[in-house]
Scaffold this motif. Structure first.
Motif, short mmCIF file in Angstrom:
data_model
loop_
_atom_site.label_atom_id
_atom_site.label_comp_id
_atom_site.label_asym_id
_atom_site.label_seq_id
_atom_site.Cartn_x
_atom_site.Cartn_y
_atom_site.Cartn_z
N LEU A 1 37.53 -21.90 -57.52
CA LEU A 1 38.03 -23.00 -58.34
C LEU A 1 36.81 -23.75 -58.84
CD1 LEU A 1 40.57 -24.48 -59.36
CD2 LEU A 1 40.41 -25.95 -57.34
N GLY A 2 36.50 -23.57 -60.13
CA GLY A 2 35.24 -24.06 -60.64
C GLY A 2 34.11 -23.31 -59.96
N ASP A 3 33.17 -24.03 -59.37
CA ASP A 3 32.06 -23.41 -58.65
C ASP A 3 32.33 -23.29 -57.15
OD1 ASP A 3 30.51 -23.15 -60.97
OD2 ASP A 3 29.73 -25.20 -60.78
N GLU A 4 33.50 -23.70 -56.72
CA GLU A 4 33.82 -23.73 -55.29
C GLU A 4 34.59 -22.50 -54.87
OE1 GLU A 4 35.88 -26.81 -52.07
OE2 GLU A 4 36.20 -27.08 -54.22
N TYR A 5 34.14 -21.85 -53.80
CA TYR A 5 34.87 -20.71 -53.25
C TYR A 5 36.05 -21.23 -52.44
CZ TYR A 5 31.23 -17.41 -54.57
OH TYR A 5 30.37 -16.62 -55.29
N LEU A 6 37.25 -20.74 -52.77
CA LEU A 6 38.45 -21.17 -52.05
C LEU A 6 38.80 -20.22 -50.92
CD1 LEU A 6 40.98 -22.43 -54.76
CD2 LEU A 6 39.37 -23.74 -53.37
N MET A 7 38.68 -18.92 -51.16
CA MET A 7 39.11 -17.96 -50.15
C MET A 7 38.53 -16.59 -50.44
SD MET A 7 43.07 -17.85 -51.41
CE MET A 7 43.01 -19.62 -51.67
N SER A 8 38.47 -15.78 -49.40
CA SER A 8 37.94 -14.43 -49.50
C SER A 8 38.73 -13.51 -48.58
CB SER A 8 36.46 -14.42 -49.10
OG SER A 8 35.99 -13.10 -48.92
N SER A 9 38.97 -12.29 -49.04
CA SER A 9 39.67 -11.31 -48.21
C SER A 9 38.78 -10.80 -47.08
CB SER A 9 40.16 -10.14 -49.06
OG SER A 9 39.07 -9.43 -49.62
N LEU A 10 37.50 -11.22 -47.07
CA LEU A 10 36.63 -10.85 -45.96
C LEU A 10 36.99 -11.61 -44.70
CD1 LEU A 10 34.14 -9.12 -45.27
CD2 LEU A 10 32.70 -11.05 -45.96
N PHE A 11 37.61 -12.77 -44.86
CA PHE A 11 37.98 -13.62 -43.71
C PHE A 11 39.46 -13.96 -43.81
CE2 PHE A 11 33.65 -14.80 -45.14
CZ PHE A 11 32.93 -14.25 -44.08
N THR A 12 40.30 -13.26 -43.07
CA THR A 12 41.75 -13.49 -43.14
C THR A 12 42.39 -13.74 -41.78
OG1 THR A 12 42.29 -11.12 -42.96
CG2 THR A 12 41.90 -12.00 -45.18
N LEU A 13 41.62 -13.61 -40.71
CA LEU A 13 42.22 -13.71 -39.37
C LEU A 13 42.91 -15.05 -39.16
CD1 LEU A 13 42.73 -12.55 -36.55
CD2 LEU A 13 40.52 -13.50 -35.86
N ALA A 14 42.26 -16.16 -39.53
CA ALA A 14 42.86 -17.47 -39.28
C ALA A 14 44.12 -17.67 -40.11
CB ALA A 14 41.85 -18.57 -39.56
N GLU A 15 44.13 -17.16 -41.35
CA GLU A 15 45.34 -17.25 -42.17
C GLU A 15 46.48 -16.46 -41.53
OE1 GLU A 15 42.35 -16.79 -43.23
OE2 GLU A 15 41.94 -18.11 -44.93
N GLY B 1 66.96 -15.26 -37.31
CA GLY B 1 67.43 -15.67 -38.62
C GLY B 1 66.63 -16.84 -39.16
N LEU B 2 65.30 -16.79 -38.98
CA LEU B 2 64.45 -17.92 -39.31
C LEU B 2 64.31 -18.11 -40.82
CD1 LEU B 2 61.55 -17.42 -36.71
CD2 LEU B 2 63.63 -18.79 -36.48
N ASN B 3 64.36 -19.37 -41.23
CA ASN B 3 64.15 -19.77 -42.61
C ASN B 3 62.79 -20.44 -42.67
OD1 ASN B 3 64.51 -20.48 -45.32
ND2 ASN B 3 65.66 -22.33 -44.81
N VAL B 4 61.84 -19.84 -43.39
CA VAL B 4 60.43 -20.24 -43.34
C VAL B 4 59.98 -20.72 -44.71
CG1 VAL B 4 58.08 -19.46 -42.87
CG2 VAL B 4 59.99 -18.61 -41.48
N LEU B 5 59.17 -21.79 -44.71
CA LEU B 5 58.53 -22.28 -45.92
C LEU B 5 57.03 -22.14 -45.75
CD1 LEU B 5 58.53 -23.82 -48.65
CD2 LEU B 5 58.49 -25.95 -47.32
N VAL B 6 56.38 -21.50 -46.72
CA VAL B 6 54.93 -21.36 -46.73
C VAL B 6 54.39 -22.20 -47.88
CG1 VAL B 6 52.97 -19.79 -46.96
CG2 VAL B 6 55.03 -19.04 -45.75
N GLY B 7 53.52 -23.16 -47.56
CA GLY B 7 52.87 -23.97 -48.58
C GLY B 7 51.50 -23.42 -48.89
N GLY B 8 51.33 -22.87 -50.09
CA GLY B 8 50.07 -22.26 -50.48
C GLY B 8 50.12 -20.75 -50.32
N LEU B 9 50.01 -20.02 -51.43
CA LEU B 9 50.11 -18.56 -51.39
C LEU B 9 48.74 -17.90 -51.25
CD1 LEU B 9 51.55 -15.88 -51.61
CD2 LEU B 9 51.71 -16.22 -54.11
N GLY B 10 47.80 -18.29 -52.10
CA GLY B 10 46.46 -17.72 -52.02
C GLY B 10 46.48 -16.20 -52.10
N LEU B 11 45.69 -15.55 -51.27
CA LEU B 11 45.62 -14.10 -51.26
C LEU B 11 46.82 -13.45 -50.59
CD1 LEU B 11 41.83 -13.63 -50.43
CD2 LEU B 11 42.93 -13.54 -52.67
#
Length: 229
Positions: free
Chosen positions: A37-51, A66-76
């Protein structure tokens, strides 16, 4: 293996220039996907364990089926597809403020895109998660998984800051079932002040440090996952 660097998409957004690119990372010898985002790195597929752990830890704390789940932020997409690995998830709504991010997955540009959009439990929504939490609750969720800002103290947008207060967390809790779970990723170490605010709203709270090897530094890096029920 692809060319050393390939820009897969570039779009101007209200938050700045958003870029998705694929490049060969010479340290590991394979292609990785990065979002800037601009010059800032937001995310990388090199680091996904915490996600991924955000989904696992959050759903491990959720009761029933039968869980109903909401995920805020899709990213990779790694939090969302990890949530789909839980067979108890009956429906999953993923909300992201940037149409471009949903478009990447709908165009199958990312490694997990086909799993995500091909699962009938998935609903992708363009919207402001933080505005949603300020609104009147609808059908309650069993779990809300959030990965948008860098941390409670470092937001991508100052308009997000109110969520990380006691009043904001109370509004979020109103969107959960009585025994529902709120889990959140953070790039910072556990924040005692934020943990205290969580404890004022939720019954059980913990901060799990997730450590992972960092091939770029040769050391170990870490993120934090907050889980509140």
């Amino acid at each position: 293996m692809t060319a050393w660097l390939e820009e897969l998409d570039w779009q101007q957004t209200p938050m700045g220039e958003l870029t998705l690119r694929r490049r060969l990372e010479p340290v590991v010898g394979y292609d990785i996907y990065e979002v800037k985002l601009g010059d800032e790195y937001l995310m990388s597929s090199l680091f996904t364990l915490a996600e991924e752990e955000l989904a696992r830890l959050g759903l491990d704390a959720a009761a029933g089926t039968g869980l109903n789940v909401l995920v805020g932020g899709l990213g990779l997409g790694y939090t969302a597809v990890t949530a789909l690995d839980d067979p108890r998830v009956a429906s999953m709504t993923v909300v992201d403020a940037l149409p471009a991010v949903l478009d990447w997955h709908e165009r199958l540009l990312l490694p997990v895109s086909s799993r995500l959009v091909g699962d009938p439990r998935t609903k992708l929504v363009v919207g402001d998660f933080f505005a949603w939490m300020r609104g009147e609750p609808g059908e309650p969720f069993d779990a809300i998984l959030l990965d948008v800002d860098h941390s409670p103290r470092h937001q991508l947008n100052p308009a997000h800051a109110d969520l990380y207060t006691v009043e904001g967390l109370q509004r979020l809790a109103a969107h959960l079932k009585r025994d529902g779970v709120f889990a959140m990723w953070s790039d910072d170490p556990p924040d005692d002040e934020f943990l205290g605010d969580l404890e004022r709203v939720f019954g059980g709270v913990r901060a799990q440090v997730v450590r992972f090897d960092n091939p770029l530094t040769g050391g170990v890096s870490s993120n934090t996952v907050y889980v509140a029920q």
